[in-house]
Write a protein that holds these residues in place. Structure first.
Motif, PDB file in Angstrom:
ATOM      1  N   SER A  60       0.750  -1.233   0.052  1.00 45.92           N
ATOM      2  CA  SER A  60      -0.187   0.046   0.138  1.00 45.92           C
ATOM      3  C   SER A  60       0.882   1.162  -0.068  1.00 45.92           C
ATOM      4  CB  SER A  60      -0.722  -0.110   1.294  1.00 45.92           C
ATOM      5  OG  SER A  60      -0.213   0.111   2.373  1.00 45.92           O
ATOM      6  N   ARG A  61       0.275   2.339  -0.533  1.00 46.99           N
ATOM      7  CA  ARG A  61       1.074   3.654  -0.682  1.00 46.99           C
ATOM      8  C   ARG A  61       1.416   4.136   1.089  1.00 46.99           C
ATOM      9  NH1 ARG A  61      -1.004   8.330  -4.179  1.00 46.99           N
ATOM     10  NH2 ARG A  61      -0.350   6.804  -5.867  1.00 46.99           N
ATOM     11  N   SER A  62       0.299   3.964   1.902  1.00 47.64           N
ATOM     12  CA  SER A  62       0.655   4.291   2.932  1.00 47.64           C
ATOM     13  C   SER A  62       1.508   3.552   3.923  1.00 47.64           C
ATOM     14  CB  SER A  62      -0.666   4.810   3.561  1.00 47.64           C
ATOM     15  OG  SER A  62      -1.383   3.458   3.894  1.00 47.64           O
ATOM     16  N   ARG A  63       1.825   2.413   3.428  1.00 47.86           N
ATOM     17  CA  ARG A  63       2.491   1.373   4.184  1.00 47.86           C
ATOM     18  C   ARG A  63       1.845   1.189   5.477  1.00 47.86           C
ATOM     19  NH1 ARG A  63       8.663   1.129   2.973  1.00 47.86           N
ATOM     20  NH2 ARG A  63       8.531   2.061   0.791  1.00 47.86           N
ATOM     21  N   SER A  64       0.571   0.879   5.633  1.00 44.93           N
ATOM     22  CA  SER A  64      -0.106   0.758   6.892  1.00 44.93           C
ATOM     23  C   SER A  64      -0.802  -0.621   6.920  1.00 44.93           C
ATOM     24  CB  SER A  64      -1.242   2.109   6.994  1.00 44.93           C
ATOM     25  OG  SER A  64      -2.123   2.016   5.848  1.00 44.93           O
ATOM     26  N   ARG A  65      -0.747  -1.557   5.942  1.00 43.20           N
ATOM     27  CA  ARG A  65      -1.287  -2.693   6.172  1.00 43.20           C
ATOM     28  C   ARG A  65      -0.799  -3.503   7.415  1.00 43.20           C
ATOM     29  NH1 ARG A  65      -1.953  -7.128   1.201  1.00 43.20           N
ATOM     30  NH2 ARG A  65      -3.328  -8.748   2.688  1.00 43.20           N
ATOM     31  N   ARG A  66      -1.724  -4.149   8.191  1.00 39.93           N
ATOM     32  CA  ARG A  66      -1.345  -4.649   9.419  1.00 39.93           C
ATOM     33  C   ARG A  66      -1.806  -6.320   9.560  1.00 39.93           C
ATOM     34  NH1 ARG A  66      -4.849  -2.599  13.488  1.00 39.93           N
ATOM     35  NH2 ARG A  66      -3.542  -3.999  15.066  1.00 39.93           N
ATOM     36  N   PHE A  67      -2.857  -6.725   8.550  1.00 42.93           N
ATOM     37  CA  PHE A  67      -3.260  -8.115   8.610  1.00 42.93           C
ATOM     38  C   PHE A  67      -2.858  -8.787   7.160  1.00 42.93           C
ATOM     39  CE2 PHE A  67      -5.840  -5.566  11.395  1.00 42.93           C
ATOM     40  CZ  PHE A  67      -5.748  -6.131  12.526  1.00 42.93           C
ATOM     41  N   CYS A  68      -2.696  -9.900   7.324  1.00 46.02           N
ATOM     42  CA  CYS A  68      -2.163 -10.987   6.108  1.00 46.02           C
ATOM     43  C   CYS A  68      -3.395 -10.962   5.222  1.00 46.02           C
ATOM     44  CB  CYS A  68      -1.663 -12.059   6.311  1.00 46.02           C
ATOM     45  SG  CYS A  68      -2.613 -13.388   7.142  1.00 46.02           S
ATOM     46  N   ARG A  69      -4.723 -11.044   5.617  1.00 42.30           N
ATOM     47  CA  ARG A  69      -5.728 -11.190   4.972  1.00 42.30           C
ATOM     48  C   ARG A  69      -6.954 -10.517   5.715  1.00 42.30           C
ATOM     49  NH1 ARG A  69      -7.819 -17.160   6.280  1.00 42.30           N
ATOM     50  NH2 ARG A  69      -6.992 -17.373   8.068  1.00 42.30           N
ATOM     51  N   THR A  70      -8.077 -10.355   4.893  1.00 43.99           N
ATOM     52  CA  THR A  70      -9.177  -9.724   5.626  1.00 43.99           C
ATOM     53  C   THR A  70      -9.800 -10.257   6.647  1.00 43.99           C
ATOM     54  OG1 THR A  70      -9.785  -8.657   3.249  1.00 43.99           O
ATOM     55  CG2 THR A  70     -11.414  -8.375   4.886  1.00 43.99           C
ATOM     56  N   ALA A  71      -9.840 -11.630   6.617  1.00 44.64           N
ATOM     57  CA  ALA A  71     -10.374 -12.371   7.773  1.00 44.64           C
ATOM     58  C   ALA A  71      -9.675 -12.237   9.185  1.00 44.64           C
ATOM     59  CB  ALA A  71     -10.235 -13.963   7.493  1.00 44.64           C
ATOM     60  N   CYS A  72      -8.477 -11.952   9.049  1.00 42.16           N
ATOM     61  CA  CYS A  72      -7.683 -11.719  10.280  1.00 42.16           C
ATOM     62  C   CYS A  72      -8.063 -10.282  10.867  1.00 42.16           C
ATOM     63  CB  CYS A  72      -6.405 -11.674   9.807  1.00 42.16           C
ATOM     64  SG  CYS A  72      -5.543 -13.339   9.773  1.00 42.16           S
ATOM     65  N   GLY A  73      -8.251  -9.318   9.735  1.00 41.30           N
ATOM     66  CA  GLY A  73      -8.504  -7.823  10.352  1.00 41.30           C
ATOM     67  C   GLY A  73     -10.130  -8.027  10.950  1.00 41.30           C
ATOM     68  N   ASN A  74     -11.096  -8.770  10.430  1.00 40.41           N
ATOM     69  CA  ASN A  74     -12.104  -8.843  10.773  1.00 40.41           C
ATOM     70  C   ASN A  74     -12.421  -9.705  12.095  1.00 40.41           C
ATOM     71  OD1 ASN A  74     -13.195  -7.583   8.271  1.00 40.41           O
ATOM     72  ND2 ASN A  74     -13.929  -9.892   7.503  1.00 40.41           N
ATOM     73  N   ARG A  75     -11.265 -10.798  12.298  1.00 33.30           N
ATOM     74  CA  ARG A  75     -11.446 -11.405  13.449  1.00 33.30           C
ATOM     75  C   ARG A  75     -10.816 -10.401  14.879  1.00 33.30           C
ATOM     76  NH1 ARG A  75      -9.788 -15.833  11.727  1.00 33.30           N
ATOM     77  NH2 ARG A  75      -7.729 -15.248  11.516  1.00 33.30           N
ATOM     78  N   VAL A  76     -10.145  -9.605  14.404  1.00 31.21           N
ATOM     79  CA  VAL A  76      -9.405  -8.836  15.593  1.00 31.21           C
ATOM     80  C   VAL A  76     -10.430  -7.583  15.968  1.00 31.21           C
ATOM     81  CG1 VAL A  76      -7.646  -6.931  15.963  1.00 31.21           C
ATOM     82  CG2 VAL A  76      -7.063  -9.184  15.131  1.00 31.21           C
ATOM     83  N   SER A  77     -11.109  -7.208  14.693  1.00 28.19           N
ATOM     84  CA  SER A  77     -12.123  -5.993  15.021  1.00 28.19           C
ATOM     85  C   SER A  77     -13.295  -6.795  15.843  1.00 28.19           C
ATOM     86  CB  SER A  77     -12.516  -5.328  13.704  1.00 28.19           C
ATOM     87  OG  SER A  77     -11.481  -4.670  13.001  1.00 28.19           O
ATOM     88  N   ALA A  78     -13.883  -7.733  15.520  1.00 28.52           N
ATOM     89  CA  ALA A  78     -15.050  -8.433  16.266  1.00 28.52           C
ATOM     90  C   ALA A  78     -14.556  -8.461  17.747  1.00 28.52           C
ATOM     91  CB  ALA A  78     -15.377  -9.647  15.263  1.00 28.52           C
ATOM     92  N   ALA A  79     -13.117  -9.063  17.901  1.00 30.29           N
ATOM     93  CA  ALA A  79     -12.901  -9.357  19.300  1.00 30.29           C
ATOM     94  C   ALA A  79     -12.651  -8.016  20.174  1.00 30.29           C
ATOM     95  CB  ALA A  79     -11.381 -10.065  19.409  1.00 30.29           C
ATOM     96  N   THR A  80     -12.405  -6.874  19.413  1.00 29.64           N
ATOM     97  CA  THR A  80     -12.061  -5.572  20.106  1.00 29.64           C
ATOM     98  C   THR A  80     -13.436  -5.129  20.436  1.00 29.64           C
ATOM     99  OG1 THR A  80     -10.062  -5.423  18.713  1.00 29.64           O
ATOM    100  CG2 THR A  80     -11.144  -3.527  19.754  1.00 29.64           C
TER     101      THR A  80
END
Length: 87
Positions: A60-80
């Motif tokens: 990404s241009r902003s170099r801000s990607r944190r998760f290897c796939r969308t499912a991981c980001g969704n899992r962390v967001s749901a847990a939070t």
């Protein structure tokens, strides 16, 4: 290296009849070589989902990607979200 069908010289690193895991492994190795040669190793990290451990290649241009796939980001967001609601 081959030149055929109107294409200039290019690589065919695996046999067309090879099992799928062979070209995936070779293409991954070639891509990692490109990342190292372009001095972009800083774009590699480990997934921010503590249960995953996957590799993140942040293009990404902003170099801000944190998760290897969308499912991981969704899992962390749901847990939070659940943690905020419960406590």
């Amino acid at each position: 290296m081959l030149r055929h069908d109107g294409w200039d010289y290019h690589l065919h690193p695996t046999d067309p009849d090879a099992p799928l895991d062979d070209p995936i492994a070779v293409e991954t190795a070639m891509a990692m070589t490109d990342v190292v040669r372009a001095d972009e190793v800083g774009r590699l990290s480990i997934c921010a989902d503590d249960t995953c451990g996957g590799v993140v290649v942040d293009l990404s241009r902003s170099r801000s990607r944190r998760f290897c796939r969308t499912a991981c980001g969704n899992r962390v967001s749901a847990a939070t979200h659940r943690a905020r609601r419960s406590g």
